[in-house]
Design a protein around this motif. Sequence first.
Motif, PDB file in Angstrom:
ATOM      1  N   GLN A 261      -2.127  16.442   6.540  1.00 14.54           N
ATOM      2  CA  GLN A 261      -3.423  16.133   5.928  1.00 14.54           C
ATOM      3  C   GLN A 261      -3.741  17.130   4.810  1.00 14.54           C
ATOM      4  O   GLN A 261      -4.804  17.751   4.760  1.00 14.54           O
ATOM      5  CB  GLN A 261      -4.522  16.117   6.984  1.00 14.54           C
TER       6      GLN A 261
ATOM      7  N   THR B 251       5.817  12.628   1.083  1.00 14.93           N
ATOM      8  CA  THR B 251       4.665  11.838   1.540  1.00 14.93           C
ATOM      9  C   THR B 251       4.468  11.956   3.053  1.00 14.93           C
ATOM     10  O   THR B 251       3.333  12.001   3.538  1.00 14.93           O
ATOM     11  CB  THR B 251       4.827  10.362   1.144  1.00 14.93           C
TER      12      THR B 251
ATOM     13  N   PRO C 125      -2.938  13.071   1.370  1.00 15.78           N
ATOM     14  CA  PRO C 125      -3.029  12.933   2.832  1.00 15.78           C
ATOM     15  C   PRO C 125      -3.120  11.490   3.310  1.00 15.78           C
ATOM     16  O   PRO C 125      -2.789  11.203   4.455  1.00 15.78           O
ATOM     17  CB  PRO C 125      -4.299  13.723   3.184  1.00 15.78           C
ATOM     18  N   ASP C 126      -3.548  10.567   2.439  1.00 19.27           N
ATOM     19  CA  ASP C 126      -3.666   9.167   2.852  1.00 19.27           C
ATOM     20  C   ASP C 126      -2.385   8.376   2.622  1.00 19.27           C
ATOM     21  O   ASP C 126      -2.361   7.156   2.824  1.00 19.27           O
ATOM     22  CB  ASP C 126      -4.832   8.492   2.124  1.00 19.27           C
TER      23      ASP C 126
ATOM     24  N   SER D 287       1.042  13.527   4.708  1.00 12.15           N
ATOM     25  CA  SER D 287       0.287  12.699   5.642  1.00 12.15           C
ATOM     26  C   SER D 287       0.120  13.398   6.991  1.00 12.15           C
ATOM     27  O   SER D 287      -0.974  13.408   7.568  1.00 12.15           O
ATOM     28  CB  SER D 287       1.004  11.358   5.819  1.00 12.15           C
TER      29      SER D 287
ATOM     30  N   GLU E 137      -0.727   8.110  -0.328  1.00 10.11           N
ATOM     31  CA  GLU E 137      -0.469   7.856  -1.744  1.00 10.11           C
ATOM     32  C   GLU E 137       0.426   8.953  -2.312  1.00 10.11           C
ATOM     33  O   GLU E 137       0.387  10.100  -1.853  1.00 10.11           O
ATOM     34  CB  GLU E 137      -1.781   7.839  -2.535  1.00 10.11           C
TER      35      GLU E 137
ATOM     36  N   GLN F 165      -7.390  16.330  -4.410  1.00  9.28           N
ATOM     37  CA  GLN F 165      -6.474  15.345  -4.975  1.00  9.28           C
ATOM     38  C   GLN F 165      -6.524  15.358  -6.503  1.00  9.28           C
ATOM     39  O   GLN F 165      -5.477  15.408  -7.175  1.00  9.28           O
ATOM     40  CB  GLN F 165      -6.827  13.942  -4.455  1.00  9.28           C
TER      41      GLN F 165
ATOM     42  N   GLN G 100       0.839  -1.200   0.000  1.00 10.81           N
ATOM     43  CA  GLN G 100       0.000   0.000   0.000  1.00 10.81           C
ATOM     44  C   GLN G 100       0.877   1.254   0.000  1.00 10.81           C
ATOM     45  O   GLN G 100       1.924   1.303   0.628  1.00 10.81           O
ATOM     46  CB  GLN G 100      -0.910   0.008   1.220  1.00 10.81           C
ATOM     47  N   ASN G 101       0.424   2.267  -0.731  1.00  8.66           N
ATOM     48  CA  ASN G 101       1.085   3.577  -0.811  1.00  8.66           C
ATOM     49  C   ASN G 101       2.467   3.519  -1.468  1.00  8.66           C
ATOM     50  O   ASN G 101       3.325   4.363  -1.207  1.00  8.66           O
ATOM     51  CB  ASN G 101       1.189   4.228   0.572  1.00  8.66           C
TER      52      ASN G 101
END
Length: 504
Positions: A409, A402, A424-425, A406, A427, A462, A214-215
């Motif tokens: 946010q 990143t 913010p998540d 994050s 990615e 985004q 993930q990411n």
Amino acid sequence: MHILSQAVLKECEHKTIHGIGVPELLLIENAGSASAQRIFNLLEDASLLEGATVAVLAGPGANGGDGYSTARHLKQMGLPVHVFPYREPKNPDVIKHQEMARNSGCAFLELGEFFPGNYTLVVDALFGIGLNRHLDSGLVHLVETINEASLIVSLDIPTGVECDTGQALGAAVEADWTIAMQCLKPAHVLFPGCFLSGTIVVEHVGIQLEPIPQNTPILVTEESFLAPPRSPYGHKGTFGHVLCIGGSSGMGGAIRLSAKSALRIGAGKVSILAPSCLTVPISTAEPEIMLVTVPDEPKNYLGTHCIKAVNEHPASVLLLGPGAGLETETKILFQHILESATKPLVLDADALNLFSQNSEELITLCKNSAQIPVLTPHRKEFARILDKPLDMIEAQLISLGTEFASRAQCVLVLKGFSTLVAMPDGESFLFVKPNSALAKGGIGDILSGMIASMLAQGFTPQMAALQAVQVQILAGTILVEEMGEHTPTPLDFLNALPRVFHSE
């Protein structure tokens, strides 16, 4: 296309070999077969195949194994191949490929006999993704000798380039081509590794990359964009209202460029809030842009006297910073907007510079914002915010970007010859399309205006960031095709935008 770090790729290799049961011997065979075919095609396309000779410099590890396998396949294709081992391998699979290359008729020579001028093409297979220390003097000399060759192909990563940072470890091979095994690594997209890699091609060699963690950063390669939806029954209120807040004495151009770009790509209405010293120049030059009046103050910068005007303005999106200056009162104004605004925000230029060396304050303000803000610093502005050296920003572009997005946010658009868009998540997306035509003051102001415009027209923060960067790349490509890289100005860029939207 995903960009895999050394640790992630090593884990994928381990799962492929020990989990699925694919022998490392076969992975090396696949790498050599694919690399040899690519090199053969390269020589053929360059009309260098007839009479060509190839030198392969092979290291002791898996990268050297790829080199031995490549040498054997090139020999089977009919090319004279000389192999120059650098230290003997210990891995049984690499030893096997060395043995097969020797048995196939490849000539094995001592490094002291390597003279790059004797070869049409030199294959650099000394070190792969595992190199993480500066080269010793002997390797530095060898790398410098390799760089004298007329045509160099590196396998996976040029020797001397660190996988996860793209930094040169004292010296590095300057490849004309790099054959990346299975996937891209950070060294292929970060400077100077991307420059040292030359033209990069990816060859699949049998390593299973699924599931991708993930990411994992994504390289955006498709040069297209999604225009904001537009109803033929809409009116100026349908497509949003952008309020551009910035400008100061002698710095009125930046906020004008932001406003013009916001209007150019579809916002229904655009207003500028600037100091009164810029009112006449803006109203004279930009009749399509509305002006916000504030109480008459003998100041050439924005300050707390603008708070009421901002609070009462009907804009749907606020863009802060271009040309605003670094006055303390301006920072107080921007702090107030970040703390109280319920509308989408774009922060650029001095809205970021005002928080230099105070990242925690900026992170807190962004994190507590009512909506996800978009921040658009270039590398130096980001270095000032984090209070870190510029070379550290370049080496750790993806991880630092990143992490910041994050924590804050926010959507971070980290501009440069490559642009990172971090979400913010966690990615992140990387756009690598170097274009010196865009290396001029004002282009960043235009980008922030485009992001604000897409927000006003309904895109999420985004998507607005991703699509605006794509538009910038496409417009830049058009400019180079029409005007070259030296002569385009920011106004030329604005005039190229319609050709992006109507390219089909």
